[in-house]
Design a protein around this motif. Structure first.
Motif, PDB file in Angstrom:
ATOM      1  N   LEU A 230       0.844  -1.188   0.000  1.00 18.58           N
ATOM      2  CA  LEU A 230       0.000   0.000   0.000  1.00 18.58           C
ATOM      3  C   LEU A 230       0.887   1.248   0.000  1.00 18.58           C
ATOM      4  O   LEU A 230       1.033   1.941   0.991  1.00 18.58           O
ATOM      5  CB  LEU A 230      -0.935  -0.006   1.213  1.00 18.58           C
ATOM      6  N   TRP A 231       1.509   1.491  -1.143  1.00 22.35           N
ATOM      7  CA  TRP A 231       2.270   2.718  -1.386  1.00 22.35           C
ATOM      8  C   TRP A 231       3.465   2.884  -0.448  1.00 22.35           C
ATOM      9  O   TRP A 231       3.685   3.953   0.139  1.00 22.35           O
ATOM     10  CB  TRP A 231       1.345   3.940  -1.308  1.00 22.35           C
ATOM     11  N   GLY A 232       4.235   1.819  -0.326  1.00 23.43           N
ATOM     12  CA  GLY A 232       5.532   1.919   0.317  1.00 23.43           C
ATOM     13  C   GLY A 232       5.539   2.174   1.798  1.00 23.43           C
ATOM     14  O   GLY A 232       6.504   2.711   2.342  1.00 23.43           O
ATOM     15  N   THR A 377       1.954  19.736  -7.404  1.00 27.66           N
ATOM     16  CA  THR A 377       2.668  20.684  -6.538  1.00 27.66           C
ATOM     17  C   THR A 377       3.133  20.007  -5.262  1.00 27.66           C
ATOM     18  O   THR A 377       4.227  20.287  -4.751  1.00 27.66           O
ATOM     19  CB  THR A 377       1.752  21.876  -6.200  1.00 27.66           C
ATOM     20  N   PHE A 378       2.312  19.115  -4.741  1.00 23.25           N
ATOM     21  CA  PHE A 378       2.689  18.373  -3.541  1.00 23.25           C
ATOM     22  C   PHE A 378       3.956  17.550  -3.783  1.00 23.25           C
ATOM     23  O   PHE A 378       4.820  17.450  -2.909  1.00 23.25           O
ATOM     24  CB  PHE A 378       1.529  17.462  -3.118  1.00 23.25           C
ATOM     25  N   LEU A 379       4.076  16.962  -4.968  1.00 25.57           N
ATOM     26  CA  LEU A 379       5.232  16.111  -5.265  1.00 25.57           C
ATOM     27  C   LEU A 379       6.519  16.907  -5.434  1.00 25.57           C
ATOM     28  O   LEU A 379       7.603  16.317  -5.475  1.00 25.57           O
ATOM     29  CB  LEU A 379       4.959  15.287  -6.528  1.00 25.57           C
ATOM     30  N   GLU A 380       6.424  18.217  -5.531  1.00 23.87           N
ATOM     31  CA  GLU A 380       7.621  19.052  -5.655  1.00 23.87           C
ATOM     32  C   GLU A 380       8.241  19.373  -4.306  1.00 23.87           C
ATOM     33  O   GLU A 380       9.334  19.940  -4.244  1.00 23.87           O
ATOM     34  CB  GLU A 380       7.267  20.348  -6.379  1.00 23.87           C
ATOM     35  N   LEU A 381       7.579  19.019  -3.228  1.00 29.09           N
ATOM     36  CA  LEU A 381       8.100  19.303  -1.891  1.00 29.09           C
ATOM     37  C   LEU A 381       9.318  18.438  -1.600  1.00 29.09           C
ATOM     38  O   LEU A 381       9.412  17.289  -2.058  1.00 29.09           O
ATOM     39  CB  LEU A 381       7.016  19.055  -0.846  1.00 29.09           C
ATOM     40  N   PRO A 382      10.273  18.943  -0.838  1.00 25.65           N
ATOM     41  CA  PRO A 382      11.518  18.183  -0.603  1.00 25.65           C
ATOM     42  C   PRO A 382      11.349  16.956   0.281  1.00 25.65           C
ATOM     43  O   PRO A 382      12.206  16.069   0.257  1.00 25.65           O
ATOM     44  CB  PRO A 382      12.430  19.223   0.063  1.00 25.65           C
ATOM     45  N   VAL A 384       8.916  14.618   0.210  1.00 24.16           N
ATOM     46  CA  VAL A 384       8.138  13.511  -0.338  1.00 24.16           C
ATOM     47  C   VAL A 384       9.012  12.274  -0.512  1.00 24.16           C
ATOM     48  O   VAL A 384      10.225  12.366  -0.708  1.00 24.16           O
ATOM     49  CB  VAL A 384       7.481  13.891  -1.685  1.00 24.16           C
ATOM     50  N   VAL A 385       8.388  11.098  -0.446  1.00 29.42           N
ATOM     51  CA  VAL A 385       9.080   9.817  -0.598  1.00 29.42           C
ATOM     52  C   VAL A 385       8.504   9.092  -1.811  1.00 29.42           C
ATOM     53  O   VAL A 385       7.540   9.550  -2.431  1.00 29.42           O
ATOM     54  CB  VAL A 385       8.927   8.965   0.673  1.00 29.42           C
ATOM     55  N   SER A 386       9.101   7.956  -2.142  1.00 34.60           N
ATOM     56  CA  SER A 386       8.651   7.214  -3.320  1.00 34.60           C
ATOM     57  C   SER A 386       7.198   6.767  -3.186  1.00 34.60           C
ATOM     58  O   SER A 386       6.463   6.692  -4.173  1.00 34.60           O
ATOM     59  CB  SER A 386       9.555   6.003  -3.557  1.00 34.60           C
ATOM     60  N   GLY A 387       6.793   6.461  -1.974  1.00 30.58           N
ATOM     61  CA  GLY A 387       5.405   6.066  -1.771  1.00 30.58           C
ATOM     62  C   GLY A 387       4.418   7.154  -2.128  1.00 30.58           C
ATOM     63  O   GLY A 387       3.274   6.865  -2.521  1.00 30.58           O
ATOM     64  N   ASP A 388       4.837   8.420  -2.020  1.00 36.47           N
ATOM     65  CA  ASP A 388       3.943   9.517  -2.394  1.00 36.47           C
ATOM     66  C   ASP A 388       3.638   9.499  -3.886  1.00 36.47           C
ATOM     67  O   ASP A 388       2.518   9.819  -4.300  1.00 36.47           O
ATOM     68  CB  ASP A 388       4.569  10.857  -1.998  1.00 36.47           C
ATOM     69  N   PHE A 389       4.621   9.136  -4.703  1.00 32.80           N
ATOM     70  CA  PHE A 389       4.380   9.065  -6.143  1.00 32.80           C
ATOM     71  C   PHE A 389       3.383   7.954  -6.470  1.00 32.80           C
ATOM     72  O   PHE A 389       2.510   8.119  -7.332  1.00 32.80           O
ATOM     73  CB  PHE A 389       5.702   8.832  -6.886  1.00 32.80           C
ATOM     74  N   ARG A 441       7.495   6.910 -13.208  1.00 27.27           N
ATOM     75  CA  ARG A 441       7.737   7.573 -11.923  1.00 27.27           C
ATOM     76  C   ARG A 441       7.585   6.621 -10.741  1.00 27.27           C
ATOM     77  O   ARG A 441       7.843   7.017  -9.599  1.00 27.27           O
ATOM     78  CB  ARG A 441       6.767   8.744 -11.757  1.00 27.27           C
ATOM     79  N   SER A 442       7.169   5.396 -10.993  1.00 26.77           N
ATOM     80  CA  SER A 442       6.953   4.424  -9.910  1.00 26.77           C
ATOM     81  C   SER A 442       8.183   3.535  -9.795  1.00 26.77           C
ATOM     82  O   SER A 442       8.395   2.627 -10.597  1.00 26.77           O
ATOM     83  CB  SER A 442       5.695   3.585 -10.193  1.00 26.77           C
ATOM     84  N   ALA A 443       9.001   3.826  -8.787  1.00 23.35           N
ATOM     85  CA  ALA A 443      10.272   3.114  -8.623  1.00 23.35           C
ATOM     86  C   ALA A 443      10.058   1.745  -7.996  1.00 23.35           C
ATOM     87  O   ALA A 443       9.083   1.509  -7.271  1.00 23.35           O
ATOM     88  CB  ALA A 443      11.222   3.941  -7.757  1.00 23.35           C
ATOM     89  N   ASP A 444      10.989   0.835  -8.279  1.00 25.71           N
ATOM     90  CA  ASP A 444      10.936  -0.503  -7.696  1.00 25.71           C
ATOM     91  C   ASP A 444      11.185  -0.434  -6.199  1.00 25.71           C
ATOM     92  O   ASP A 444      11.730   0.542  -5.666  1.00 25.71           O
ATOM     93  CB  ASP A 444      11.968  -1.418  -8.358  1.00 25.71           C
ATOM     94  N   SER A 445      10.779  -1.495  -5.518  1.00 21.15           N
ATOM     95  CA  SER A 445      10.892  -1.549  -4.059  1.00 21.15           C
ATOM     96  C   SER A 445      11.656  -2.805  -3.655  1.00 21.15           C
ATOM     97  O   SER A 445      11.472  -3.861  -4.255  1.00 21.15           O
ATOM     98  CB  SER A 445       9.498  -1.562  -3.420  1.00 21.15           C
ATOM     99  N   PRO A 446      12.513  -2.718  -2.621  1.00 19.83           N
ATOM    100  CA  PRO A 446      13.203  -3.929  -2.162  1.00 19.83           C
ATOM    101  C   PRO A 446      12.259  -4.951  -1.552  1.00 19.83           C
ATOM    102  O   PRO A 446      12.606  -6.121  -1.432  1.00 19.83           O
ATOM    103  CB  PRO A 446      14.190  -3.390  -1.120  1.00 19.83           C
ATOM    104  N   TYR A 447      11.072  -4.533  -1.162  1.00 22.21           N
ATOM    105  CA  TYR A 447      10.115  -5.440  -0.549  1.00 22.21           C
ATOM    106  C   TYR A 447       9.208  -6.098  -1.590  1.00 22.21           C
ATOM    107  O   TYR A 447       8.950  -7.303  -1.520  1.00 22.21           O
ATOM    108  CB  TYR A 447       9.246  -4.687   0.470  1.00 22.21           C
ATOM    109  N   VAL A 448       8.707  -5.316  -2.538  1.00 23.03           N
ATOM    110  CA  VAL A 448       7.731  -5.833  -3.514  1.00 23.03           C
ATOM    111  C   VAL A 448       8.261  -5.775  -4.945  1.00 23.03           C
ATOM    112  O   VAL A 448       7.495  -5.879  -5.899  1.00 23.03           O
ATOM    113  CB  VAL A 448       6.398  -5.065  -3.393  1.00 23.03           C
ATOM    114  N   ARG A 449       9.533  -5.527  -5.091  1.00 23.09           N
ATOM    115  CA  ARG A 449      10.242  -5.559  -6.383  1.00 23.09           C
ATOM    116  C   ARG A 449       9.581  -4.627  -7.410  1.00 23.09           C
ATOM    117  O   ARG A 449       9.494  -3.441  -7.160  1.00 23.09           O
ATOM    118  CB  ARG A 449      10.340  -7.000  -6.877  1.00 23.09           C
ATOM    119  N   THR A 450       9.127  -5.152  -8.543  1.00 24.62           N
ATOM    120  CA  THR A 450       8.592  -4.299  -9.609  1.00 24.62           C
ATOM    121  C   THR A 450       7.096  -4.047  -9.469  1.00 24.62           C
ATOM    122  O   THR A 450       6.478  -3.515 -10.399  1.00 24.62           O
ATOM    123  CB  THR A 450       8.860  -4.950 -10.980  1.00 24.62           C
TER     124      THR A 450
END
Length: 655
Positions: A230-232, A377-382, A384-389, A441-450
């Motif tokens: 659920l979104w990182g 605009t929210f995603l431009e904040l410093p 934010v994490v990958s789960g936000d994308f 824009r959706s990066a891979d995760s070490p937990y759920v891979r691709t």
């Protein structure tokens, strides 16, 4: 009498001349109580009773070798008075501690804010957790009822200052003005409290409902699986069980319930955790003291507990708006970085709300406000994490689907007219552009891979299927002669998208491995896709759509096999999906066999002639109560022996 002889003045004259004279008699000083310690033996001999330093017996009694007994009634009075005062002080402290705890549980102000004669000392309008044990759709045998005159309405005025008539805020919320004028405490908004520090010592784990060892195991399982899907991991910000227990008992109960649902052979644990979770949800229904973690606890239940999803998501949204989360984005853009988690949670609530409004064919609660329209605009904040994308990708997709919902509605009997297909193509293009933007824009995760990027593709097929399935809404095979090219094109897109959904679940390793832990929205759309293909193959083959009955049967068989083979709890939704699709496939096979016989002798076969067959494709957007209507779990018979007698109110697919 000569002059040298002093005159003897009367007492009356002296009093009149004295600067301290007064017409009223002066109070007599309180006599001091003697603390003489003469023992009975010394009193009997009428001798002085002497004590040496550090000795409790007098010198005579020591020499005589007898017990020294103090026989002084005044001293006994002093001692008894001291004992009574110490006991009374201890009792008062105990009462204060008990009242403070009750006030805290009821969400009322601290004891120090109460004064003698305060009207708030009357019965509280908020009941405690132990008073209301009833649950949403669930009854408990240990329900307790409040005794006495009952609950009364709180009409207490706040001891706050008078309204500032020169306040520059001239246009507040109307209720705020009403509170400003009346000072009634029950009109306060945005009333929250900090997490209580004693939750850990009072929660269901401490009470022995579940062992600490098993609770740690369930928490770890949720953290590395469902929380990452659920979104990182943005829904559970705590890294250990102790932290989440101190933050919110509701959140810890939700996490353990969902984890127990997904692990095989944990039915007994699931029963206990689920009962506690529902009881906590019920007890907080009318309270006003909530935290962000309480909202997260409601969302966890909504995403994974199918029978509570709609009620929990709506309740979470109402609490969030009371806490002002819908205004967090604006504050964040004005430089208040402490609003980041609150704004993030508002986006999560938007997706949660739209998961179930879409799934049930009902209007959503949260509309497209400034935060939703400006998610980039929210995603431009410093911070934010990958789960936000990943989360904002869902927000952007459901913005498109919600606009289509408002355009076409959810009336299952309202068919699209020819002019609607131009707008439908616009939505199809918007979904195509959504995939092109968000998949990279959706990066891979070490937990759920691709899974993050592949999940974007899966939801792309979901959206295309949802939109284009409307081409068959409200129609039946009897009016196929009027089947236009636009309608046939859209229907074929729906068929190909449904097949693509199922193929991704079956063929993509990271999607297939995650199929157990994903939220129920994914299970809903997989089920919808399979049921749609079966019904189209049975009812619309004569319309010359691009569908192959044999291919449909093979792919649905593989979906059933996957749902039966996954490692999950006995009450997990996949078990019910496999059973329901299996019943539908049996009727499909009966229809297919009858159709082949009819084809050989030149006769025709109507799906209505097949036991359990269906005729109309009266889809909503998508149809109301997706899993129930499309899978046909009830119409095809749910095994009642599947549920234990103790779980009569714990049916994830309630009849």
């Amino acid at each position: 009498m000569d002059a040298s002889t002093p005159l003897k003045r009367s007492s009356t004259e002296a009093d009149l001349d004295s600067p301290k004279s007064s017409a009223l008699p002066q109070p007599r000083p309180t006599p001091k109580i003697s603390k003489a310690r003469a023992c009975a033996e010394c009193k009997r001999h009428k001798i002085r009773c002497e004590f040496r330093a550090g000795e409790s017996n007098c010198t005579k009694c020591i020499r005589s070798g007898i017990k020294c007994v103090v026989n002084d009634f005044s001293q006994k009075f002093v001692d008894d008075d001291g004992i009574w005062k110490s006991e009374a002080t201890a009792s008062i402290q105990q009462l204060q501690a008990a009242v403070s705890q009750l006030l805290s549980q009821a969400g009322l102000p601290d004891l120090s804010s109460y004064t003698v004669g305060d009207t708030r000392n009357g019965p509280s309008p908020v009941t405690s957790h132990n008073t209301h044990r009833s649950s949403i759709g669930t009854s408990h045998p240990h329900t307790s009822h409040q005794e006495g005159p009952g609950v009364v309405m709180d009409v207490t005025r706040e001891p706050s200052q008078e309204a500032d008539l020169q306040n520059p805020d001239l246009v507040p919320a109307p209720m705020r003005s009403l509170y400003e004028v009346t000072k009634l405490s029950n009109l306060r908004n945005n009333h929250t409290e900090a997490p209580r520090k004693t939750l850990l010592e009072e929660d269901f784990i401490t009470r022995g409902l579940i062992s600490i060892h098993e609770a740690e195991e369930l928490f770890a399982y949720f953290s590395r699986t469902m929380n990452q899907l659920l979104w990182g991991g943005i829904i559970l910000v705590h890294h250990d069980l102790t932290s989440v227990r101190r933050a919110s008992t509701l959140l810890s109960a939700a996490v353990l319930t969902v984890a127990a649902l997904h692990i095989p052979n944990r039915t007994a644990t699931l029963n206990r955790c689920y009962s506690e979770y529902v009881s906590l949800v019920s007890s907080m229904a009318l309270t006003r003291a909530h935290t962000l973690d309480d909202i997260r606890g409601l969302c966890v239940g909504a995403f994974w507990l199918s029978e509570l999803s709609w009620k929990l998501s709506g309740h979470a949204v109402r609490i969030a708006t009371e806490m002002g989360l819908h205004q967090s984005y604006q504050r964040l853009t004005r430089g208040h970085t402490d609003q980041y988690k609150r704004a993030q949670l508002w986006y999560l609530l938007y997706v949660c709300d739209h998961h179930f409004s879409i799934a049930y064919g009902r209007p959503p609660v949260i509309h497209e406000d400034i935060a939703i329209r400006n998610c980039e605009t929210f995603l431009e904040l410093p911070m934010v994490v990958s789960g936000d994308f990943r989360l904002l990708a869902q927000v952007a997709l459901f913005t498109i689907l919600t606009e289509a919902y408002r355009m076409f509605g959810s009336d299952t009997e309202q068919a699209l007219i020819e002019s609607d297909f131009n707008q439908l193509r616009v939505y199809n293009v918007a979904v195509d552009q959504w995939r092109l933007l968000w998949q990279p824009r959706s990066a891979d995760s070490p937990y759920v891979r691709t899974y993050p990027s592949k999940g974007v593709v899966l939801h792309y097929h979901f959206a295309k299927f949802q939109l284009n399935s409307l081409s068959l809404r409200g129609l039946s095979p009897s009016n196929t002669p009027s089947f236009s090219m636009d309608r046939k094109e859209s229907a074929n897109i729906a068929i190909s998208s449904a097949i693509a959904c199922l193929n991704m679940v079956l063929e993509e390793p990271d999607i297939r491995d995650a199929i157990v832990g994903v939220p129920i929205f994914t299970h809903t759309m997989v089920t919808f896709s399979a049921a749609f293909l079966i019904k189209v193959a049975m009812n619309w083959n004569s319309a010359y759509l691009s569908i192959n009955a044999r291919q449909v049967r093979q792919i649905v068989e593989r979906v059933i096999e996957l749902m039966n083979c996954v490692s999950a709890g006995e009450r997990h939704l996949t078990r019910h999906i496999a059973r329901g699709l299996g019943k539908m496939l049996e009727r499909f096979d009966s229809w297919e066999a009858a159709w082949q016989v009819g084809a050989s002798d030149g006769s025709t076969v109507d799906a209505r002639d097949i036991p359990g067959g269906t005729n109309a494709m009266a889809q909503g957007f998508p149809p109301p109560d997706l899993i129930y209507d499309m899978v046909g779990t009830y119409g095809f018979g749910l095994d009642e022996n599947l549920l234990d007698p103790s779980m009569a109110n714990f049916e994830f697919l309630a009849q």
